[in-house]
Write a protein that holds these residues in place. Structure first.
Motif, short mmCIF file in Angstrom:
data_model
loop_
_atom_site.label_atom_id
_atom_site.label_comp_id
_atom_site.label_asym_id
_atom_site.label_seq_id
_atom_site.Cartn_x
_atom_site.Cartn_y
_atom_site.Cartn_z
N ARG A 65 0.88 -1.17 0.00
CA ARG A 65 0.00 0.00 0.00
C ARG A 65 0.91 1.22 0.00
NH1 ARG A 65 -5.16 0.87 1.10
NH2 ARG A 65 -5.76 2.97 1.66
N VAL A 66 0.82 2.03 -1.04
CA VAL A 66 1.70 3.17 -1.21
C VAL A 66 0.91 4.47 -1.02
CG1 VAL A 66 3.14 4.44 -2.87
CG2 VAL A 66 3.25 1.95 -2.75
N SER A 67 1.53 5.39 -0.30
CA SER A 67 0.93 6.71 -0.09
C SER A 67 1.97 7.77 -0.42
CB SER A 67 0.48 6.86 1.37
OG SER A 67 -0.02 8.15 1.60
N TYR A 68 1.58 8.74 -1.24
CA TYR A 68 2.41 9.90 -1.52
C TYR A 68 1.84 11.07 -0.73
CZ TYR A 68 4.28 7.55 -5.72
OH TYR A 68 4.89 6.70 -6.59
N GLN A 69 2.71 11.84 -0.06
CA GLN A 69 2.27 12.99 0.71
C GLN A 69 3.13 14.19 0.36
OE1 GLN A 69 2.64 11.64 4.76
NE2 GLN A 69 1.01 10.12 4.54
N VAL A 70 2.48 15.34 0.17
CA VAL A 70 3.19 16.59 -0.07
C VAL A 70 2.61 17.62 0.88
CG1 VAL A 70 3.85 18.33 -1.78
CG2 VAL A 70 3.43 15.97 -2.52
N GLU A 71 3.50 18.29 1.62
CA GLU A 71 3.06 19.31 2.58
C GLU A 71 4.11 20.39 2.66
OE1 GLU A 71 2.64 16.83 6.01
OE2 GLU A 71 4.77 16.88 6.44
N GLY A 72 3.85 21.40 3.45
CA GLY A 72 4.80 22.48 3.67
C GLY A 72 4.10 23.81 3.79
N THR A 73 4.91 24.88 3.81
CA THR A 73 4.35 26.23 3.95
C THR A 73 4.02 26.86 2.60
OG1 THR A 73 6.57 27.19 3.99
CG2 THR A 73 5.57 26.60 6.12
#
Length: 153
Positions: A65-73
């Motif tokens: 099970r693969v999850s891509y996450q992108v976050e930041g300011t």
């Protein structure tokens, strides 16, 4: 349409015929040996892929099970990432952003890149496999890029 010789009576017969019109013998079509080798090779390759042994070195046959996450300011980012089928997708998204793939084909190369679309800020990318963080990268500043990649599962 080509003409071939009947194996029984040497009569010229259409290559599309099933039987010789003169003697009634079954028409035997010539198959080039290279074509036979290619068909057998493709069948073996297909069996290996279905069994999960389609190359990729130490990649196991199970899926993850693969999850891509992108976050930041940064408010938004331009993404390039590999999907569950091994293809590439691109899109511009608002942050935070994530996508989950319940099953990824073994041997798929996971790739996630995010370019900050603003003059300043931080962009952080993360690749998770079976809820475990596997790769992460961060960039700071306007239009900078954070990239993470790895072989899957």
């Amino acid at each position: 349409m080509a003409l071939i010789k009947c194996k029984e009576c040497n009569n010229e017969v259409s290559s599309k015929a099933k039987i010789c019109p003169k003697c009634g013998a079954k028409v035997v079509k010539y198959v080039h040996p290279v074509a036979t080798i290619l068909v057998i090779g493709a069948a073996i390759w297909g069996v290996l892929i279905m069994a999960g042994g389609g190359g990729g070195g130490s990649v196991s046959s199970r899926t993850g099970r693969v999850s891509y996450q992108v976050e930041g300011t940064a408010p938004s980012a331009a993404l390039t990432f590999s999907n569950a089928q091994g293809g590439t997708e691109q899109k511009v998204v608002l942050l935070p952003w994530n996508v989950d793939y319940p099953q990824v084909r073994p041997g798929t190369h996971l790739y996630l890149s995010a370019q900050n679309q603003g003059d300043s800020g931080v962009v952080r990318v993360r690749i998770m496999v079976d809820s475990k963080e596997m790769k992460t990268s961060e960039s700071s500043g306007g239009y900078t890029i954070a990239t993470a990649s790895m072989p899957c599962c």
